[in-house]
Design a protein around this motif. Structure first.
Motif, PDB file in Angstrom:
ATOM      1  N   LEU A   1       7.138-112.918  67.135  1.00  0.00           N
ATOM      2  CA  LEU A   1       6.912-111.605  66.541  1.00  0.00           C
ATOM      3  C   LEU A   1       5.753-111.591  65.546  1.00  0.00           C
ATOM      4  O   LEU A   1       5.066-110.576  65.408  1.00  0.00           O
ATOM      5  CB  LEU A   1       8.187-111.133  65.836  1.00  0.00           C
ATOM      6  N   LEU A   2       5.534-112.705  64.855  1.00  0.00           N
ATOM      7  CA  LEU A   2       4.550-112.710  63.774  1.00  0.00           C
ATOM      8  C   LEU A   2       3.173-113.210  64.193  1.00  0.00           C
ATOM      9  O   LEU A   2       2.174-112.816  63.591  1.00  0.00           O
ATOM     10  CB  LEU A   2       5.066-113.558  62.608  1.00  0.00           C
ATOM     11  N   VAL A   3       3.113-114.082  65.196  1.00  0.00           N
ATOM     12  CA  VAL A   3       1.805-114.623  65.595  1.00  0.00           C
ATOM     13  C   VAL A   3       0.846-113.525  66.046  1.00  0.00           C
ATOM     14  O   VAL A   3      -0.332-113.519  65.641  1.00  0.00           O
ATOM     15  CB  VAL A   3       1.979-115.698  66.681  1.00  0.00           C
ATOM     16  N   PRO A   4       1.267-112.558  66.877  1.00  0.00           N
ATOM     17  CA  PRO A   4       0.317-111.489  67.242  1.00  0.00           C
ATOM     18  C   PRO A   4      -0.188-110.698  66.035  1.00  0.00           C
ATOM     19  O   PRO A   4      -1.367-110.332  65.979  1.00  0.00           O
ATOM     20  CB  PRO A   4       1.141-110.600  68.186  1.00  0.00           C
ATOM     21  N   LEU A   5       0.716-110.437  65.084  1.00  0.00           N
ATOM     22  CA  LEU A   5       0.288-109.704  63.882  1.00  0.00           C
ATOM     23  C   LEU A   5      -0.681-110.550  63.065  1.00  0.00           C
ATOM     24  O   LEU A   5      -1.680-110.035  62.534  1.00  0.00           O
ATOM     25  CB  LEU A   5       1.503-109.325  63.034  1.00  0.00           C
ATOM     26  N   GLY A   6      -0.389-111.838  62.953  1.00  0.00           N
ATOM     27  CA  GLY A   6      -1.312-112.718  62.247  1.00  0.00           C
ATOM     28  C   GLY A   6      -2.660-112.808  62.932  1.00  0.00           C
ATOM     29  O   GLY A   6      -3.705-112.854  62.266  1.00  0.00           O
TER      30      GLY A   6
ATOM     31  N   LEU B   1      -5.045-101.891  62.298  1.00  0.00           N
ATOM     32  CA  LEU B   1      -4.662-102.365  60.964  1.00  0.00           C
ATOM     33  C   LEU B   1      -4.117-101.219  60.119  1.00  0.00           C
ATOM     34  O   LEU B   1      -3.144-101.395  59.374  1.00  0.00           O
ATOM     35  CB  LEU B   1      -5.858-103.012  60.282  1.00  0.00           C
ATOM     36  N   VAL B   2      -4.724-100.047  60.230  1.00  0.00           N
ATOM     37  CA  VAL B   2      -4.235 -98.886  59.475  1.00  0.00           C
ATOM     38  C   VAL B   2      -2.805 -98.553  59.894  1.00  0.00           C
ATOM     39  O   VAL B   2      -1.929 -98.319  59.055  1.00  0.00           O
ATOM     40  CB  VAL B   2      -5.159 -97.675  59.693  1.00  0.00           C
TER      41      VAL B   2
END
Length: 286
Positions: free
Chosen positions: A43-48, A262-263
């Motif tokens: 879940l977090l790697v794509p956001l990172g 990002l927004v």
């Protein structure tokens, strides 16, 4: 730390603490910890990755472009209008689902919440069949009033409300169901009408759920894509919202797409922060 047998060594204290945590369930067994860690990474790697690829040096310039600002303005306007529509008609609907008793209520509840699981593009097709120029309702709007919804800003609001309203209805219905009716009964004994009781007592008691449902509805409307592009199209300045602008920018300028994404990510984080106490507490309920 001392006992009747003398002081306990730090290593012994640590061992006892670990044993106590295992007994009380605080320690995470590795068969659960490993897949949980994989889920977090998934879940977090794509956001990172998006944060790493964000063009920070040119971010201000990108967001200052006219098309980007117009898409942002249109997104905020339409999401707010869709939330207002959902609030005006969705709160009474939530009350009916929670308090009314009539045949077919379960079916009505299922149909009302259907957009939660319905693919948004299918919702857009359904809106076209209902409100398009040749739609079941749209043909009469065009024939009698010369009014059309598809490919207009109002069409964006309709598409977003269709997809987002169930979030508000489900949240507020749960609050109505769990509400202590003692205050309402007290207001009735003092001579207040049912509508006055609803307006001045019931709504005040479910205020936190109204806020939570409205914020969720607004966030869902802001991120709506499938129904919007199907029913309202993708016309800059008229129907092109932020998600549609991201989709279009990915084909020509990935940096712009990342900046717009990002927004939307920051908006999602803000929504979670607002709902933290209402939704993310252990054991919280609707």
């Amino acid at each position: 730390m001392t006992t009747g047998r003398g002081p306990v060594a730090p290593e012994e204290r640590r061992r006892r603490r670990v044993a106590r945590e295992r007994r009380t369930g605080r320690a995470v067994p590795w068969p659960l910890a490993v897949p949980a860690a994989l889920a977090v990474l998934f879940l977090l790697v794509p956001l990172g990755a998006m944060l790493l690829r964000t063009p920070w040096t040119s971010l201000a310039r990108i967001l200052d472009e006219g098309t980007v600002l117009e898409a942002l303005r249109l997104s905020l306007l339409c999401a707010t209008a869709a939330t207002a529509v959902s609030f005006v008609v969705g709160v009474p609907l939530a009350w009916v689902l929670a308090r009314a008793r009539f045949r077919g209520l379960s079916l009505l509840r299922a149909l009302v919440t259907l957009p939660l699981v319905l693919p948004p593009v299918v919702g857009g097709v359904a809106l076209l069949l209902a409100f398009g120029r040749l739609g079941v309702v749209g043909r009469y709007l065009d024939l009698w009033f010369g009014f059309t919804l598809p490919f207009t800003t109002l069409g964006v609001i309709v598409a977003e409300a269709f997809v987002a309203m169930p979030f508000l209805v489900v949240t507020v219905e749960g609050a109505f169901r769990s509400l202590d009716r003692g205050y309402e009964e007290a207001a009735a004994t003092l001579g207040a009408s049912r509508f006055t009781t609803f307006r001045r007592v019931t709504l005040a008691l479910v205020g936190p759920s109204l806020v939570a449902g409205s914020v969720l509805c607004w966030a869902r409307a802001l991120g709506e894509f499938g129904a919007t592009i199907t029913f309202a199209g993708n016309f800059p300045g008229r129907t092109q919202t932020m998600p549609l602008a991201v989709y279009l920018a990915m084909e020509s300028d990935p940096d712009v797409a990342i900046a717009l994404s990002l927004v939307l990510l920051l908006v999602a984080v803000a929504v979670l922060a607002l709902l933290r106490d209402r939704w993310l507490r252990t054991g919280s309920t609707l």
